[in-house]
Write an enzyme that holds these catalytic residues in place. Structure first.
Site, PDB file in Angstrom:
ATOM      1  N   ASP A  72       0.828  -1.200   0.000  1.00  0.00           N
ATOM      2  CA  ASP A  72       0.000   0.000   0.000  1.00  0.00           C
ATOM      3  C   ASP A  72       0.868   1.257   0.000  1.00  0.00           C
ATOM      4  OD1 ASP A  72      -2.242   1.577   0.113  1.00  0.00           O
ATOM      5  OD2 ASP A  72      -2.719   1.166   2.191  1.00  0.00           O
ATOM      6  N   CYS A 110      -4.180   5.758  -2.197  1.00  0.00           N
ATOM      7  CA  CYS A 110      -4.996   4.805  -2.944  1.00  0.00           C
ATOM      8  C   CYS A 110      -5.114   5.294  -4.379  1.00  0.00           C
ATOM      9  CB  CYS A 110      -6.389   4.667  -2.329  1.00  0.00           C
ATOM     10  SG  CYS A 110      -7.483   3.578  -3.258  1.00  0.00           S
TER      11      CYS A 110
END
Length: 313
Positions: free
Chosen positions: A30, A255
């Protein structure tokens, strides 16, 4: 006394907190997935080695999403083939669908994660599915993974706020989470994808998740720090019994499907707080700060972590 010599907080335990917290380190996946310049696989491998040496026991290594969607992680097979797995460390990977699971199984992965959505709009943008259709996509993935003896985690995105739909109803988050757990997942990670949650919201969501029948021992939290609330939200979750917290070394991340999502909760900031509260993590903060400063140099910019900046200038 310099910052390096002053690099340990005073330990003052607080009532009502767990004695130990598991940190689910997401920096290599991530944390890096949104980087525009491709990070060499050699750098990623050293990053993972350094994180393991710092005492982190769960290192999310990569993702088997299609390279077209996340080019940064197109080297997943190469990375896993060359990864020197440290004793006692888990290296989960994300799998979006059955094709991703095929690739994970071929790579010998033992821990996988799926990633669902708590909102209709994000499900369509991120998964190309409706909210209800996502379960049909995940069901064979979880069933096959469990049949192969793999552990499966379920992420739920947009649990607190959605940039298109606004605040998210906690009962909807609970319903999504319960359905994913009912498929056979062992852990549910509740994500504040755009970093808008506040502690009262955290209490409300965790309360509804518990009311839906998901035990707090199976719940993790995943906060982004867009409005500086990640640590306070984490503390609220810990007070309710959560013992697994997702974070990213150096505060890396975002994201690719939510432009307003900034970095994750920095692992160093989390460890500083937990060390000060007397909560065990097994993490060596000095080694971790060195690792994040090293990675920041390779990315060509300062670390966003407050603790890394304080300890390493």
């Amino acid at each position: 006394m310099g910052a390096r010599e002053a690099g340990l907080p005073a330990v003052v335990p607080a009532v009502g907190l767990p004695s130990r917290v598991t940190i689910w380190e997401v920096g290599a996946r991530d944390g890096l997935q949104n980087e525009q310049a491709v990070v060499p696989v050699e750098v990623k491998l050293e990053f993972l080695d350094r994180l393991a040496a710092a005492g982190l026991g769960v290192l999310e290594a990569t993702s088997f999403v299609h390279p077209r969607w996340v080019p940064q992680l197109a080297d997943a097979e190469d990375l896993l083939a060359r990864l020197r797995q440290a004793d006692g460390v888990r290296y989960p990977v994300l799998v979006p669908n059955e094709r991703g699971l095929d690739r994970a199984l071929a790579a010998g992965v033992r821990h996988v994660a799926i990633f669902g959505s708590a909102t209709e709009t994000f499900a369509k943008r991120n998964l190309n599915r409706t909210l209800d259709e996502q379960y049909a996509m995940f069901e064979p993935v979880v069933a096959r993974a469990r049949a192969e003896g793999l552990d499966v985690r379920a992420y739920v995105s947009m649990c607190f706020g959605d940039p298109w739909e606004g605040p998210v109803d906690p009962t909807r988050v609970a319903a999504v989470g319960k359905r994913l757990m009912d498929l056979g997942c062992s852990q549910l990670s509740l994500g504040d994808t755009i970093g808008v949650a506040t502690p009262g919201q955290v209490e409300a969501v965790l309360g509804q998740v518990a009311a839906a029948g998901v035990g707090v021992d199976a719940v993790a939290v995943h906060f982004h720090d867009t409005y500086g609330q990640a640590l306070s939200n984490t503390l609220a979750a810990l007070r309710l019994g959560v013992t697994t917290v997702d974070s990213s070394a150096g505060g890396l991340g975002g994201c690719p499907y939510a432009e307003s999502a900034t970095g994750n909760l920095a692992t160093e900031d989390l460890v500083w707080m937990l060390d000060g509260l007397g909560v065990e993590t097994g993490v060596d903060l000095d080694k971790l700060a060195d690792t994040s400063a090293w990675m920041a140099e390779r990315l060509g910019r300062p670390s966003p972590s407050r603790v890394v900046r304080a300890l390493r200038g």
